[in-house]
Design a protein around this motif. Structure first.
Motif, mmCIF file in Angstrom:
data_model
loop_
_atom_site.group_PDB
_atom_site.id
_atom_site.type_symbol
_atom_site.label_atom_id
_atom_site.label_comp_id
_atom_site.label_asym_id
_atom_site.label_seq_id
_atom_site.Cartn_x
_atom_site.Cartn_y
_atom_site.Cartn_z
ATOM 1 N N VAL A 98 0.845 -1.198 0.000
ATOM 2 C CA VAL A 98 0.000 0.000 0.000
ATOM 3 C C VAL A 98 0.878 1.244 0.000
ATOM 4 O O VAL A 98 0.999 1.931 -0.993
ATOM 5 N N GLY A 99 1.482 1.554 1.166
ATOM 6 C CA GLY A 99 2.277 2.766 1.277
ATOM 7 C C GLY A 99 3.756 2.515 1.116
ATOM 8 O O GLY A 99 4.270 1.446 1.461
ATOM 9 N N LEU A 100 4.466 3.518 0.600
ATOM 10 C CA LEU A 100 5.922 3.489 0.455
ATOM 11 C C LEU A 100 6.503 4.728 1.133
ATOM 12 O O LEU A 100 5.906 5.808 1.070
ATOM 13 N N ALA A 101 7.650 4.580 1.756
ATOM 14 C CA ALA A 101 8.310 5.727 2.378
ATOM 15 C C ALA A 101 9.816 5.504 2.428
ATOM 16 O O ALA A 101 10.282 4.502 2.979
ATOM 17 N N PHE A 102 10.566 6.426 1.847
ATOM 18 C CA PHE A 102 12.022 6.415 1.950
ATOM 19 C C PHE A 102 12.456 7.161 3.207
ATOM 20 O O PHE A 102 11.785 8.096 3.659
ATOM 21 N N ASP A 103 13.601 6.761 3.744
ATOM 22 C CA ASP A 103 14.229 7.588 4.767
ATOM 23 C C ASP A 103 14.969 8.731 4.074
ATOM 24 O O ASP A 103 14.995 8.823 2.835
ATOM 25 N N ASP A 104 15.570 9.625 4.860
ATOM 26 C CA ASP A 104 16.151 10.838 4.292
ATOM 27 C C ASP A 104 17.273 10.572 3.303
ATOM 28 O O ASP A 104 17.438 11.307 2.331
ATOM 29 N N ASP A 105 18.074 9.539 3.551
ATOM 30 C CA ASP A 105 19.216 9.308 2.660
ATOM 31 C C ASP A 105 18.880 8.411 1.475
ATOM 32 O O ASP A 105 19.728 8.164 0.624
#
Length: 459
Positions: free
Chosen positions: A398-405
């Motif tokens: 469903v959802g995707l999220a990268f960290d800052d780097d």
């Protein structure tokens, strides 16, 4: 006898290594594979239908759980979960979530409302709830995706899906269905502004059947990815015969919408009259190519030529019924890929989707474009072991999220109640690449029986 014992201990060693990726990491609900050069592991399990996810400015993972609210998770340097708490207790929240680039504001959605909270990332606390957008409740699709523009952070982009499979209201920009709007949050009413308030929110695109996925590329251009019509048919203009074309048409598609602070109020995505060809073979009365528009039931008002002239051209097409629900552009400077989560099909004879894919791209004229045009191919990043068998059960991204780097990608799966961490580097989690390899998963599934057999041998 000795040989059996030896093999049993080998199997047990293999099985235990599966769970060594993150301390306390749950076992996967279903076997899966990850692309070469990456590692993957579940980091959260037994969640309440996790949907939207985001990594905040302090590196915490926020998960919107349907029927519960928003949970916050402190992460260690490897991306594993150290501790968890409830940030917002509200069972009505059902999909959309984002954090302002300042890190001090959190937004989330119900089927009817979009809220904002003052947010403290250090303590994982949200206070002083305010209503931003109202009057989104309606029939049909009930997810309300929210995206705070990174380039123009005063603007909130909101998506509302169609009221039915083929929704006549999608053709009316003022109807408030099957469209995406951009709101200047500085001009919203104190008690919240209605989604259809033209003074508060400008239409970025209408005729968007169900554009759940919204993402902003590094140049600040907003893109959406649309779930197209189910049970598609074609009325042959020569014979009048009604043809069932739903297995291989129409395509799911990516649109390029422009900047959040400069909404194009005439962008028409085609629904409910115009759809995009994926496989032209079953449409025999017209010479079409993948990416072309066609009408389900051509008439004097809405026909193939009208659709071609009036519906906005997609920048990318995907197979029908893969159900893209989120996407993220690569964060690393040298990562020009687009990552797409496919929730998977129900309206197709053979299931398809149920994975995360990667589409290569490049930046041109201030926006991301796929390297090979509208039919650019993709590669699999995180997949079930056999998507053709997913009718009997699989994880569903469903959802995707990268960290800052940009090194760590989190993926939520609502039906299995999991969040996965996919990390660059084949050794990122120790000894495994594909988790679990088919042999290891067989051992994990059969472990109780194996333990029983071992106990019998040792008696």
């Amino acid at each position: 006898m000795v040989s059996s014992l030896a093999w049993s201990f080998v199997f047990l060693s293999l099985a235990s290594s599966v769970h060594a990726a993150c301390p306390g990491a749950p076992a996967p609900a279903y076997p899966y594979r990850v692309a070469a050069g990456w590692s993957a592991t579940p980091v959260l399990g037994n969640l309440s239908r996790p949907r939207g996810i985001i990594v905040d400015t302090k590196g915490n993972l926020l998960v919107l759980e349907r029927g519960k609210g928003i949970t916050g998770h402190k992460l260690d340097e490897n991306g594993c979960v150290k501790s968890s708490k409830v940030v917002v207790d509200d069972p009505n929240l059902n999909h959309g979530i984002d954090v302002h680039p300042s890190g001090r504001t959190l937004v989330a959605s119900t089927p009817d409302l979009a809220y904002q909270w003052a947010y403290d990332a250090d303590d994982l606390e949200a206070t002083d709830r305010r209503t931003l957008i109202t009057s989104m409740l309606g029939p049909g699709h009930n997810t309300r995706t929210l995206h705070i523009s990174r380039k123009s952070p005063d603007y909130l982009v909101v998506s509302v899906g169609s009221g039915s499979n083929i929704d006549e209201g999608a053709f009316q920009a003022g109807a408030g269905r099957a469209q995406i709007r951009s709101f200047d949050t500085r001009s919203l009413a104190a008690e919240g502004s209605a989604f259809t308030d033209g003074n508060a929110g400008k239409v970025m695109g209408f005729g968007m059947r169900n554009s759940v996925g919204i993402a902003e590329d590094r140049e600040g251009t907003i893109h959406s990815i649309d779930n197209s019509v189910d049970d598609a048919y074609r009325v042959n203009v020569v014979t009048g015969q009604v043809l069932d074309i739903h297995n291989d048409n129409p395509a799911e598609k990516l649109y390029t919408l422009g900047q959040a602070n400069n909404a194009n109020q005439s962008f028409f995505g085609g629904a409910p009259y115009c759809y995009t060809v994926y496989d032209p073979t079953p449409i025999t009365d017209l010479a079409l190519q993948p990416g072309d528009y066609f009408a389900l039931q051509p008439n004097s008002s809405f026909n193939d030529a009208w659709c071609s002239a009036n519906a906005a051209k997609p920048s990318l097409i995907l197979p029908p019924h893969v159900a893209p629900l989120d996407m993220k552009f690569g964060v690393k400077k040298d990562d020009n890929n687009l990552y797409i989560g496919l929730h998977g099909s129900f309206n197709r004879d053979t299931t398809i989707g149920y994975k995360v894919i990667v589409v290569p791209g490049q930046y041109s004229d201030g926006k991301w474009v796929p390297t090979g045009g509208v039919t650019t191919g993709s590669s699999d990043l995180l997949t079930n072991q056999n998507e053709a068998n997913c009718g009997t059960g699989c994880f569903r991204p469903v959802g995707l999220a990268f960290d800052d780097d940009g090194e760590k990608l989190y993926v939520s799966s609502d039906t299995s109640g999991e969040v996965f961490l996919v990390r660059r580097g084949s050794g990122a989690f120790g000894s495994f690449k594909n988790h679990p390899p088919s042999g290891v998963m067989t051992v994990v599934v059969a472990l109780p029986a194996l333990m029983w057999a071992l106990s019998q041998v040792l008696l």
